[in-house]
Every structure is written in structure tokens, then in C-alpha cells.
Design a protein around this motif. Structure first.
Motif, mmCIF file in Angstrom:
data_model
loop_
_atom_site.group_PDB
_atom_site.id
_atom_site.type_symbol
_atom_site.label_atom_id
_atom_site.label_comp_id
_atom_site.label_asym_id
_atom_site.label_seq_id
_atom_site.Cartn_x
_atom_site.Cartn_y
_atom_site.Cartn_z
ATOM 1 N N ARG A 397 0.929 -1.326 -0.073
ATOM 2 C CA ARG A 397 -0.017 -0.107 -0.136
ATOM 3 C C ARG A 397 0.901 1.285 0.055
ATOM 4 N NH1 ARG A 397 -4.056 -1.908 4.709
ATOM 5 N NH2 ARG A 397 -5.592 -3.338 3.590
ATOM 6 N N VAL A 398 1.862 1.236 0.956
ATOM 7 C CA VAL A 398 2.738 2.290 1.001
ATOM 8 C C VAL A 398 3.441 2.739 -0.336
ATOM 9 C CG1 VAL A 398 4.920 3.428 2.100
ATOM 10 C CG2 VAL A 398 2.955 2.341 3.376
ATOM 11 N N GLN A 399 3.895 1.610 -1.052
ATOM 12 C CA GLN A 399 4.669 1.606 -2.205
ATOM 13 C C GLN A 399 3.574 2.230 -3.344
ATOM 14 O OE1 GLN A 399 5.277 -1.923 -4.185
ATOM 15 N NE2 GLN A 399 7.465 -1.330 -5.086
ATOM 16 N N ASP A 400 2.449 1.908 -3.421
ATOM 17 C CA ASP A 400 1.595 2.511 -4.251
ATOM 18 C C ASP A 400 1.401 4.000 -4.154
ATOM 19 O OD1 ASP A 400 1.447 0.086 -5.380
ATOM 20 O OD2 ASP A 400 -0.463 -0.537 -4.479
ATOM 21 N N HIS A 401 1.228 4.232 -2.689
ATOM 22 C CA HIS A 401 1.143 5.472 -2.506
ATOM 23 C C HIS A 401 2.250 6.550 -2.694
ATOM 24 C CE1 HIS A 401 -0.959 8.960 -0.089
ATOM 25 N NE2 HIS A 401 -0.001 9.141 0.412
ATOM 26 N N ILE A 402 3.482 5.950 -2.565
ATOM 27 C CA ILE A 402 4.540 6.682 -2.915
ATOM 28 C C ILE A 402 4.535 7.077 -4.518
ATOM 29 C CG2 ILE A 402 7.183 6.713 -3.110
ATOM 30 C CD1 ILE A 402 7.077 5.757 -0.169
ATOM 31 N N ALA A 403 4.571 5.750 -5.200
ATOM 32 C CA ALA A 403 4.560 5.645 -6.596
ATOM 33 C C ALA A 403 3.528 6.921 -6.977
ATOM 34 C CB ALA A 403 4.021 4.399 -7.328
ATOM 35 N N ALA A 404 2.390 7.006 -6.780
ATOM 36 C CA ALA A 404 1.252 7.793 -7.251
ATOM 37 C C ALA A 404 1.571 9.336 -6.582
ATOM 38 C CB ALA A 404 -0.141 7.632 -6.714
ATOM 39 N N ALA A 405 2.377 9.523 -5.645
ATOM 40 C CA ALA A 405 2.634 10.998 -4.950
ATOM 41 C C ALA A 405 3.633 11.946 -5.797
ATOM 42 C CB ALA A 405 2.887 10.822 -3.721
ATOM 43 N N PRO A 406 3.517 13.033 -6.017
ATOM 44 C CA PRO A 406 4.538 13.973 -6.753
ATOM 45 C C PRO A 406 5.787 13.733 -6.461
ATOM 46 C CG PRO A 406 2.615 15.132 -5.979
ATOM 47 C CD PRO A 406 2.354 13.899 -5.166
ATOM 48 N N ASP A 407 6.779 13.748 -7.269
ATOM 49 C CA ASP A 407 8.168 13.365 -6.878
ATOM 50 C C ASP A 407 8.778 14.390 -5.698
ATOM 51 O OD1 ASP A 407 10.985 12.540 -7.866
ATOM 52 O OD2 ASP A 407 11.206 14.930 -7.778
ATOM 53 N N GLY A 408 9.350 13.983 -4.777
ATOM 54 C CA GLY A 408 9.601 14.838 -3.552
ATOM 55 C C GLY A 408 10.742 15.903 -4.002
ATOM 56 N N CYS A 409 11.579 15.552 -4.803
ATOM 57 C CA CYS A 409 12.476 16.690 -5.231
ATOM 58 C C CYS A 409 11.928 17.850 -5.931
ATOM 59 C CB CYS A 409 13.845 16.198 -6.014
ATOM 60 S SG CYS A 409 14.804 14.846 -5.098
ATOM 61 N N GLU A 410 11.003 17.487 -6.899
ATOM 62 C CA GLU A 410 10.315 18.345 -7.503
ATOM 63 C C GLU A 410 9.278 19.041 -6.641
ATOM 64 O OE1 GLU A 410 10.412 19.366 -10.607
ATOM 65 O OE2 GLU A 410 11.809 18.157 -11.100
ATOM 66 N N ALA A 411 8.611 18.449 -5.684
ATOM 67 C CA ALA A 411 7.745 19.407 -4.868
ATOM 68 C C ALA A 411 8.353 20.303 -3.987
ATOM 69 C CB ALA A 411 6.940 18.371 -3.787
ATOM 70 N N ALA A 412 9.438 19.867 -3.496
ATOM 71 C CA ALA A 412 10.363 20.850 -2.642
ATOM 72 C C ALA A 412 10.822 21.790 -3.366
ATOM 73 C CB ALA A 412 11.723 19.984 -2.067
ATOM 74 N N ALA A 413 11.242 21.532 -4.817
ATOM 75 C CA ALA A 413 11.740 22.633 -5.488
ATOM 76 C C ALA A 413 10.656 23.764 -5.763
ATOM 77 C CB ALA A 413 12.380 21.975 -6.768
ATOM 78 N N GLN A 414 9.510 23.120 -5.831
ATOM 79 C CA GLN A 414 8.469 24.099 -6.020
ATOM 80 C C GLN A 414 8.193 25.107 -4.903
ATOM 81 O OE1 GLN A 414 4.739 21.883 -6.866
ATOM 82 N NE2 GLN A 414 3.742 23.695 -8.132
ATOM 83 N N PHE A 415 8.295 24.381 -3.815
ATOM 84 C CA PHE A 415 7.968 25.067 -2.691
ATOM 85 C C PHE A 415 9.274 26.275 -2.446
ATOM 86 C CE2 PHE A 415 9.185 25.530 2.024
ATOM 87 C CZ PHE A 415 7.798 26.069 2.719
ATOM 88 N N ILE A 416 10.210 25.674 -2.455
ATOM 89 C CA ILE A 416 11.419 26.927 -2.451
ATOM 90 C C ILE A 416 11.035 27.989 -3.488
ATOM 91 C CG2 ILE A 416 13.847 27.189 -2.919
ATOM 92 C CD1 ILE A 416 14.076 24.275 -2.027
#
Length: 447
Positions: A397-416
Motif C-alpha cells: 500500500r505504501v509503495q503504491d502511495h509513493i508511486a502515485a505521489a508527486p516527486d519529492g525533489c520536484e515538490a521541494a523545488a516548487q516550494f522553494i
């Protein structure tokens, strides 16, 4: 284009996520200057970043090899003894690089970047690689010596956390930090970790909300970006022996203690004993292994049948081909196991590893194993995580959730980037002139 100065202080688990975020910012057209320990220069330059060292490679190696850095009783004080002498030179370096189109990104120990933000109004995003240093009274972090039971009344937890901050954390860090603040004509600060070190612009949490639920007393504004699954540290080298080992027989278990300083001989002995008792196969990542497979190794000839040793293998590509991961509790390592959908046995040694281990257990994806690693207890833990259908289901379940979530590096860059667009900068001319002159004298600029 904005110049983004990234200060990443700590072990590989603290630095590598910032390399991934920097790469995402560079891909968006920004100039990235990476300020970190000297051994990470090659990795930063592979991403195309300018690099500014903090200290020397020898100093970093000596710090990492100090046993006191990895013992729960002495780790915090030992780490601060390494960082405190760098405060002023690091501050001086940052001052020399900033202009009115600069912003900063800094990990937990980037105290000098926080000082630059105060003096020059340069926007700063503070980065929390793991949740343990968000000192919430609602969800206190787990630590072998200073854990506050979560079931206590809120007022009592608040009082206990205040005592820990003032009598333990501030007593260690306060003298050196406030000496430099006095030189800069800044008032002394208390509750350094609970309040001061968090940027007043924004705090970036490099983990998803299901891993650490945001609490009412977390600093604001903050953003949970999800895990920055960045594990590239160079060109992948061919390893036919490893490929054959993975393709032959049952999927193995991976064992690693990360950067933690341990008795690797005793660790390997426990791993071998656990594999023998459980009938499993394993891959041990250890500094005692050769850097790569011997060139003469015949991938089709005799090779280890139970345990294969390597110094390093990129876990992002390795773990999906394995059954489980036994590791030290580094949050980046845990994140890669989550993404691979495999169970975890976490054996914490120091720092944030105990809190991360507790969260892995709470997520339903693994178990925690404290104390010296022993073959029999490790074999039992592996039997538990590999034989529990509920753990296997939750890992999927967690693997599927991570695969469906936005890329963490991209989300961080967008916040910055959001702070660039909002124009969080205050023009240099509006900074207090007296404070600015003082800072320039202290750092040797304009003296």
C-alpha cells in the motif's frame, strides 16, 4: 534565474536529498551553489553545481570516525564540537556570496545561514530531513535517553520539553552561537532548536504526512514535500557477479549500517549467523568490502551462495530486487525501502535513527530491534517481518502511495521557488545600516 545557495551539513543521509533538490532547481533554470563538506564535492559537481567546502576532507573523516559521534550519550555534544568552529567562517563565506537576487536553503545545522537571514533579510528555507528535530509537545520525538511519553498531559509534556531544550540543548549550543551573535550585535537566543533555527520564511519537511503527521506547534509556514528519492552518486558500474547473485535463487535480504561507526566485523558475524539460522540469502553493504567486484570474478563460476559483500550499491535499483532491508534507521534508507515495497528491520544506533525506527513500526512496514545486534534476535525479527501478511500488505500500500505521489525533489523545488515569486527579499538598502556594517567588520568585509 535566482542564485540558490544550498548548505547541507551532516552525513550522506543529510546531504544526498539536497543534491536531488538542487538538481530539480537547476533544471528549472536556477544557479545552484552547493555548500557542504569537502567529500561531497565530486557528487555536487556531477550535478553541475558550483561547490564551496565547509572544512576539509580530513576534518570530516576524523569527525565521522569518532566513536563518540555514534553513541546516544555523547553524539549531540560531539557533533556540536565539530560544527561550532565552522560558524564564523561559514557565515563569512555566505556573506561573500549573497546579493539581492539570492536565496538560501539550509539543513538543520546551517546555523550560519540563519544568521545571514537575520542580518541581511536574505530569504531562507529551512530543511527538516527527518521529523525528530521538530520538537513538538503534541508528538515528542523518540530518543533512548530523553523520550517524553506521549500519553502524559499536554502541559506536563510542554514543561518537560522546555527543560530539555534549556538544560540540555541550549547549554551545549548556546555559548558558541551567542558569542558570535554578540559580535554581530544580535541579542542572545534561547530555545535554539525548538524555535530559533527554523527560518521565519518557510520550513520544508522532506517526508510525507503519513510518516509524520503535522502538529499544531510545528513552525509555520511549513510544507511536507514527500521523500526526495535521490540515490544517484555516480555512474553505475557493471557488476555481473551481483547480477548473477540476484538472479539465482530466492531474493536476498540487504543489510547496511549506513554511515554509522560500528564494529563491522561483529555486525557481519551477526548477519551470517542470522542467515544461517533463517535459511535466507543476503547482501551486506559494508566499508570492509572491496569497492567493486574483482575484475577476474566469473559471474558464471563459483561465487558466494549465502552472503555477497559490497562496499556500495545504489539502493534505489537494488532494493526492488530484494525481500527485506535491515538498516540503521537513516530516513533516506527507510524511504527507499518504502518505495521498493519491502519490509524493514531497523536497528538504530544514534541521532534521529530511534525516532525514524519508531515511525517505521508505526507505519506497519517493519520492526525495531534495539541493543547490540545478535544473530538469534535478528533471525527472529526477519522471520517476523517476512512471515506477517499484514506487513506485506501494508508495504504494498505504501509503495503504491509513493508511486502515485508527486516527486519529492520536484515538490521541494516548487516550494522553494514560491519564495522567489513572492519576492520575499528585502532590498539591501533597507537592511539596518549599523547591523550591516558590524557584520562586515566581523567577517572581514569592509574592515
Amino acid at each position: 534565474m535566482t542564485r540558490v545557495i544550498i548548505t547541507a551539513i551532516g552525513s550522506s543521509g543529510d546531504v544526498h536529498p539536497l543534491l536531488g533538490i538542487g538538481a530539480a532547481l537547476a533544471a528549472r533554470g536556477h544557479e545552484v551553489v552547493f555548500c557542504s563538506h569537502a567529500p561531497f564535492e565530486a557528487a555536487a559537481r556531477r550535478q553541475g553545481f558550483a561547490f564551496v567546502p565547509i572544512g576539509t576532507a580530513g576534518e570530516y573523516a576524523a569527525a565521522m570516525a569518532n566513536p563518540a559521534l555514534w553513541h546516544p550519550r555523547t553524539s549531540f555534544r560531539t557533533l556540536w564540537a565539530v560544527i561550532a568552529p565552522t560558524l564564523q567562517p561559514h557565515f563569512q563565506t555566505l556573506v561573500s556570496m549573497i546579493d539581492d537576487d539570492t536565496m538560501m536553503v539550509g539543513t538543520l545545522w546551517a546555523f550560519s545561514a540563519r544568521l545571514v537571514q537575520e542580518l541581511y533579510r536574505v530569504p531562507l528555507v529551512s530543511v527538516q530531513v527527518s521529523p525528530s528535530t521538530l520538537l513538538s509537545t503534541h508528538a515528542p520525538p523518540t530518543h533512548p535517553r530523553l523520550t517524553i511519553p506521549r500519553g502524559l498531559p499536554l502541559g506536563l509534556k510542554r514543561a518537560l520539553l522546555y527543560v530539555i531544550e534549556r538544560q540540555v540543548l541550549d547549554k551545549v549550543c548556546g555559548p558558541a552561537l551567542n558569542t558570535l551573535r554578540a559580535q554581530l550585535r544580535l541579542d542572545p537566543v534561547t530555545r535554539i532548536f525548538g524555535q530559533w533555527l527554523h527560518s521565519t520564511d518557510g520550513v520544508l519537511c522532506l517526508f510525507p504526512e503519513w510518516f509524520a503527521q503535522p502538529q499544531p506547534d510545528w513552525p509555520t509556514p511549513h510544507r511536507s514535500s514527500g521523500f526526495p528519492l535521490f540515490n544517484e552518486t555516480g555512474d553505475a558500474q557493471s557488476d555481473p557477479q551481483l547480477d548473477t547473485f540476484l538472479a539465482t535463487g530466492e531474493r536476498p535480504v540487504v543489510f547496511t549500517a549506513g554511515s554509522t561507526l560500528i564494529d563491522h566485523g561483529r555486525y557481519e558475524e551477526a548477519v551470517r549467523g542470522a542467515l544461517q539460522e533463517s535459511g535466507l540469502r543476503g547482501i551486506l553493504l559494508t566499508p570492509q568490502a572491496p569497492a567493486s567486484a574483482p575484475e577476474s570474478a566469473d559471474p558464471h563460476g563459483p561465487m558466494p551462495t549465502v552472503l555477497l559483500k559490497r562496499r556500495y550499491v545504489p539502493m534505489r535499483t537494488l532494493l526492488p530486487r530484494c525481500r527485506a532491508l535491515v538498516h540503521h534507521g537513516g530516513i533516506g534508507t527507510a524511504a527507499l525501502a518504502y518505495a521498493a515495497g519491502i519490509a524493514q528491520v531497523v536497528t538504530p544506533f544514534a541521532h534521529d535513527q530511534f525516532d525514524n525506527a519508531a515511525r517505521v513500526v508505526a507505519s506497519g512496514c517493519g520492526v525495531r530491534l534495539d541493543g547490540p545486534l545478535q544473530a538469534r534476535t535478528l533471525a527472529r525479527a526477519l522471520k517476523q517481518v517476512l512471515g506477517d501478511p499484514a506487513i506485506a500488505t501494508q508495504c504494498g500500500r505504501v509503495q503504491d502511495h509513493i508511486a502515485a505521489a508527486p516527486d519529492g525533489c520536484e515538490a521541494a523545488a516548487q516550494f522553494i521557488e514560491g519564495f522567489m515569486r513572492r519576492g520575499a527579499r528585502v532590498p539591501w538598502g533597507r537592511a539596518d545600516a549599523a547591523v550591516t556594517r558590524t557584520a562586515m567588520v566581523v567577517t572581514g568585509h569592509g574592515a
